[in-house]
Design a protein around this motif. Structure first.
Motif, mmCIF file in Angstrom:
data_model
loop_
_atom_site.group_PDB
_atom_site.id
_atom_site.type_symbol
_atom_site.label_atom_id
_atom_site.label_comp_id
_atom_site.label_asym_id
_atom_site.label_seq_id
_atom_site.Cartn_x
_atom_site.Cartn_y
_atom_site.Cartn_z
ATOM 1 N N ILE A 1 -3.688 -0.255 9.646
ATOM 2 C CA ILE A 1 -2.284 0.035 9.348
ATOM 3 C C ILE A 1 -1.955 -0.380 7.923
ATOM 4 N N GLN A 2 -2.471 -1.525 7.499
ATOM 5 C CA GLN A 2 -2.236 -1.973 6.125
ATOM 6 C C GLN A 2 -2.818 -0.984 5.115
ATOM 7 N N LYS A 3 -4.033 -0.479 5.393
ATOM 8 C CA LYS A 3 -4.650 0.500 4.485
ATOM 9 C C LYS A 3 -3.842 1.795 4.450
ATOM 10 N N MET A 4 -3.322 2.227 5.607
ATOM 11 C CA MET A 4 -2.514 3.444 5.634
ATOM 12 C C MET A 4 -1.252 3.288 4.805
ATOM 13 N N ARG A 5 -0.622 2.126 4.924
ATOM 14 C CA ARG A 5 0.595 1.909 4.143
ATOM 15 C C ARG A 5 0.293 1.866 2.646
#
Length: 513
Positions: free
Chosen positions: A266-270
């Motif tokens: 999720i952090q990478k997607m953001r």
């Protein structure tokens, strides 16, 4: 224990264990056990409860084949001469000696620095040279090394002799832990006087129940911890192991690992979402370049009127020298389309990943680990994986989560072909019933180094058996990495050949698919 508690414990145990022979030494949690005929002493230097304790419930093991074996070999048979706290610090010293038939006397001293994470145990010879240490210092460390083989032991620089007269109560209180120090001068003097009047080494201790889960034990009454109850020294020095936290089960560890992976994803997607500009920004720059004459750019920036601004503001647009402006305007339009597609795809994956994370968190809090990790029936959404071309391509497949791993399988030959050769990654694991038709079952992994537990492999193989044409109660299932699976030459969709595989025999789940 602070310095005053250690001194009181050392005086009491010194009287009880004087001239007692050390029968053996074994390791304790964060320290060592010393075994004598009368008692088992726990000397704890690196974890709670720090200090010098007596463990009446300890059962001496038959063989002391642990990291304390060198210390056991050196001190076994020696008699305890004295147990003391020689410095106004949390340092215990135990002097031991042994007399040979030839009347030769061997002397060793055991030093225990009860400093928690910096705690250490050392064995000194008669000349105070270090002969053995639990933890040796490094020569290239920031602090000056103190524990090196053969060097003379010296206490920390700020350690004063315990019996040295001090000018006042404030200086004397340095031996007391800050949480136990009285605030008023009169109470400080009363506490110092109570210690000086403590003539019996095994006099009673005092216990406060202000903290129900962890009562305070101290050799003198503490003014700020009243009321306190008087208890025998043997009860105060009884060693109690800290409550052990239960080890998480394999399912709980798998669930925690999946949550960590999801949070990282999720952090990478953001971060990916933040890297893409708003498509309207690219379109505005493209329209501004189209409004200019199609000349060749001679600089890295160009100013153009902003058609979306009512005041006619100018835009500063980055361009490539040597290229025509309309050509670069087309590139900005393409960037707008890419940005729009990327943001839409990332938003979809982000929403599904956050939904799965909420599902896993709720399942963990409610104790529904089995339903969260799954069996053959999906109980929540699985993380969406991208196809090799960068777009979501695993929609339409059956899916579930087992032990923190996502499983996908197709319903027909075309879906099997798409799953194996377009959606799956080369390091994913591929399962199929041996010598019969059936679904391709893919276990998704983060990378080729991800280890899959044996129980998960068995559960996935059972799904491959259940999703096959076999009606037998058991069967052989082959599995390998996707990179070893290839389309069969002149074969139809879903027909493959594979190599470097392993087989596992599983029984069908008789309760149903």
């Amino acid at each position: 224990m602070d310095t005053l508690q250690l001194a009181a414990a050392a005086r009491c145990l010194d009287r009880q264990l004087a001239q007692q022979a050390i029968q053996g030494i074994s390791d304790a949690p964060g320290g060592i056990y010393l075994h004598t005929a009368k008692a088992h002493i726990a000397l704890i230097v690196q974890r709670a409860p720090l200090g010098l304790w007596q463990d009446p419930a300890f059962h001496k093991p038959g063989a002391l084949t642990t990291w304390t074996s060198p210390l056991n070999q050196r001190l076994a048979g020696f008699r305890i001469q004295r147990i003391s706290v020689p410095w106004a610090d949390r340092i215990v010293r135990m002097d031991c000696s042994r007399i040979h038939i030839s009347k030769r006397v061997d002397q060793f001293s055991l030093i225990a620095e009860c400093f928690s994470g910096r705690g250490n145990i050392a064995l000194l010879d008669e000349a105070q040279h270090i002969r053995w240490a639990w933890r040796w210092d490094s020569l290239d460390g920031k602090a000056a090394p103190r524990f090196l083989p053969g060097v003379v032991y010296v206490p920390p620089e700020d350690s004063l002799p315990f019996d040295q007269p001090l000018p006042g109560a404030a200086a004397w209180l340095r031996r007391v832990a800050p949480r136990y120090r009285p605030q008023h001068t009169a109470e400080q003097q009363a506490m110092q006087e109570a210690w000086s009047q403590r003539l019996d080494p095994c006099a009673s201790w005092w216990r406060s129940s202000a903290e129900a889960d962890k009562p305070v034990l101290y050799p003198v009454p503490l003014p700020d911890w009243a009321p306190m109850q008087e208890i025998p020294a043997q009860e105060a020095l009884r060693f109690v192991l800290p409550a052990a936290h239960p080890e998480p089960s394999a399912q709980e560890r798998a669930l925690a690992l999946q949550r960590e992976r999801l949070q990282h994803r999720i952090q990478k997607m953001r971060q990916d979402m933040a890297r893409w500009e708003d498509p309207e920004v690219y379109r505005t720059q493209a329209f501004a370049l189209f409004a200019l004459p199609d000349t060749m750019a001679s600089d890295t920036q160009i100013s153009a009127p902003d058609h979306t601004s009512a005041t006619g503001a100018l835009l500063t647009i980055a361009v490539t020298p040597g290229k025509f402006l309309h050509q670069q305007a087309q590139w900005y339009m393409q960037q707008a389309q890419r940005s729009q597609r990327a943001q839409r795809a990332i938003a979809t994956r982000l929403q599904e990943a956050e939904q799965l994370l909420r599902h896993l968190t709720t399942a963990t809090e409610d104790g529904q680990i089995e339903s969260a990790t799954g069996s053959s029936t999906p109980t929540g959404p699985a993380p969406v994986r991208s196809a090799k071309k960068g777009t979501p391509n695993d929609t339409g497949f059956n899916r579930t989560v087992i032990g923190g791993f996502t499983l996908l399988w197709g319903k027909n030959a075309k879906e099997n072909d798409r799953l194996t050769f377009r959606t799956a990654k080369p390091w994913d694991l591929w399962f199929h019933i041996q010598d019969l038709g059936g679904s391709h079952v893919v276990l998704c992994r983060e990378n080729s180094q991800t280890v899959v537990p044996e129980a998960v492999l068995t559960a996935v193989a059972r799904i491959a058996l259940q999703q096959s044409q076999s009606r037998a109660i058991s069967g052989e299932v082959d599995w390998t990495e996707i990179r070893h699976v290839h389309r069969k030459p002149s074969g139809g969709p879903g027909q493959v050949i594979y190599r470097h595989f392993q087989s596992i025999r599983v029984r069908r789940n008789v309760s149903g698919n």
